[in-house]
Enzyme design. Structure first.
Site, PDB file in Angstrom:
ATOM      1  CG  MET A  75      -7.756  17.940   4.676  1.00 18.94           C
ATOM      2  SD  MET A  75      -8.819  17.381   3.631  1.00 18.94           S
ATOM      3  CE  MET A  75      -8.605  15.744   3.552  1.00 18.94           C
ATOM      4  CG  HIS A  76      -4.064  19.856  10.114  1.00 16.68           C
ATOM      5  ND1 HIS A  76      -3.323  20.436   9.224  1.00 16.68           N
ATOM      6  CD2 HIS A  76      -4.265  20.704  11.186  1.00 16.68           C
ATOM      7  CE1 HIS A  76      -2.861  21.555   9.588  1.00 16.68           C
ATOM      8  NE2 HIS A  76      -3.471  21.959  10.835  1.00 16.68           N
ATOM      9  NE  ARG A  77      -6.726  25.570   9.250  1.00 20.91           N
ATOM     10  CZ  ARG A  77      -5.468  25.710   9.801  1.00 20.91           C
ATOM     11  NH1 ARG A  77      -4.471  25.423   8.922  1.00 20.91           N
ATOM     12  NH2 ARG A  77      -5.215  26.147  10.777  1.00 20.91           N
TER      13      ARG A  77
END
Ligand code: UD1
Length: 375
Positions: free
Chosen positions: A207-209
């Site tokens: 998860m990085h957005r």
């Protein structure tokens, strides 16, 4: 005379797309003189150097070393430095892949200098303007001369934006070509043994957005869902630097454990580890029970590997992964994530039918089109 091509990479998802293209061009030394430029948007060992080793890619010929900054700072810094490269090398073509700031900045500079741009992975659209990548995609496509697409959805999106049909080439999925090449080698990695993990007895999360991790109102509900899921199945979470930073800012470190705390006899929790190299990550993808992610490319990679993929977003620029049975959008709301994941996993995963041109000929198609058009 050979065609001078500048190939641009800048971030983690670029390397596996560019590697087969350069390899293919190098088969025709009389036709192509390829040069590799790294913008330096990603610069850490884990986000950059590991990938060159894993993919056996030659080091970049030029590194612009721009590093981090706001969108404007990063884009502007790349543009200034890339303009100098174009002025001195005078290429016939600039090739960009994907949708990151590096690709946009370099395409813009090339286009203004009347140098042709080729865009690999053209036509992807999430129709979500909160994503900086969506803006980059539209702009790069509008500036490109050769638009190489991965599916019919992309062709349609480009035609809807009045891109002339003759510029659009449906060639298939370049990242899948790389995965097909490396997936067996990845199986030889010892990462499961290193972390004492058992195949199919853990879930994998990435998860990085910015639209997910930058705001507490989205990040925390996702995290609550992950905590619930992790009570039944341990979660392994190689975390992006942006996400690590947000965890510190929100002071929620206690929700996570270090991977070294993983205990095979009581394996419950969310276990965090640094970003992994390509081969280790592919190994974890192949061996996990399912993946939860907000990445674009992982939706496709999981589909190829036939590992259940749940996407932590309300939309995707890769709808083909849903249609072919490889991916389900679960959004970012706690209850919905938990419900959909438990229901889908309870029933057993669907049969996946792989899309057209997810094969090992994609680079060949692209390079042969460029040879035809430019020599
Ligand atoms: C970028 C891309 C995104 C892609 C992602 C993959 C854009 C707009 N976004 O997002 O499409 O999915 O890469 O990783 O181009 N950082 C480090 N070390 C690094 C690189 C970055 O610590 O090697 C830090 C930066 O300092 C910054 C943060 O991570 O604070 C985010 O980096 P940035 O390049 O702005 O965008 P990504 O979130 O990585």
């Amino acid at each position: 005379m050979s065609i001078k091509v500048i190939n641009v990479v800048g971030t983690r998802p670029n390397y596996m797309k560019m590697a087969p293209l350069i390899e293919e061009m190098k088969k025709y030394p009389r036709d192509f003189s390829p040069l590799l430029v790294h913008t330096g948007q990603h610069y850490d060992k884990e986000m950059c150097h590991l990938f060159f080793d894993d993919l056996k890619m030659a080091q970049p010929d030029i590194n612009l070393e721009v590093g981090s900054g706001s969108h404007a700072q990063q884009t502007a810094a790349i543009m200034v430095k890339f303009e100098r490269v174009l002025m001195s090398y005078k290429p016939d073509l600039v090739m960009v892949v994907g949708d990151v700031n590096s690709a946009f900045a370099c395409a813009l500079v090339a286009r203004k200098m009347r140098i042709k741009v080729a865009h690999v992975e053209a036509g992807l659209r999430s129709f979500d303007e909160r994503m900086p990548e969506e803006i980059n995609r539209r702009m790069i496509d509008a500036m490109s001369e050769y638009l190489f697409t991965t599916s019919d959805d992309d062709n349609r999106n480009l035609l809807n934006e009045a891109i002339p049909r003759k510029k659009i080439y449906f060639v298939g999925n370049i990242m899948i070509q790389t995965l097909l090449k490396f997936k067996e080698l990845a199986q030889k990695r010892k990462i499961l043994q290193d972390f004492k993990l058992k195949p199919k007895e853990f879930a994998l999360v990435t998860m990085h957005r910015p639209e997910n991790v930058d705001q507490e109102s989205t990040f925390l509900p996702i995290l609550k869902a992950l905590r619930k899921i992790s009570k039944k199945l341990p979660i392994i979470f190689p975390a992006h630097p942006r996400t690590i930073e947000k965890i510190k800012v929100l002071k929620i470190e206690r929700c996570f454990q270090e991977i070294k705390e993983y205990n095979i006899n009581n394996p419950r929790g969310i276990f965090i580890l640094p970003p992994l190299g390509y081969l280790d990550f592919v190994n974890l993808m192949s061996n996990c029970r399912f993946i939860l992610t907000d990445s674009g490319g992982i939706q496709e990679e999981a589909t190829l590997l036939r590992v259940p993929c749940f996407t932590l977003r309300d939309n995707t620029e890769r709808p083909i992964t849903i249609r072919c049975g490889g991916n389900i959008l679960v959004g970012t709301k706690e209850q919905r994530i938990v419900q959909i994941v438990s229901k889908a996993m309870g029933k057993g995963w669907r049969k996946v039918k792989l899309p057209k041109y997810w094969d090992n000929q994609v680079a060949k198609r692209i390079v042969s089109i460029l040879r035809q058009e430019l020599t």
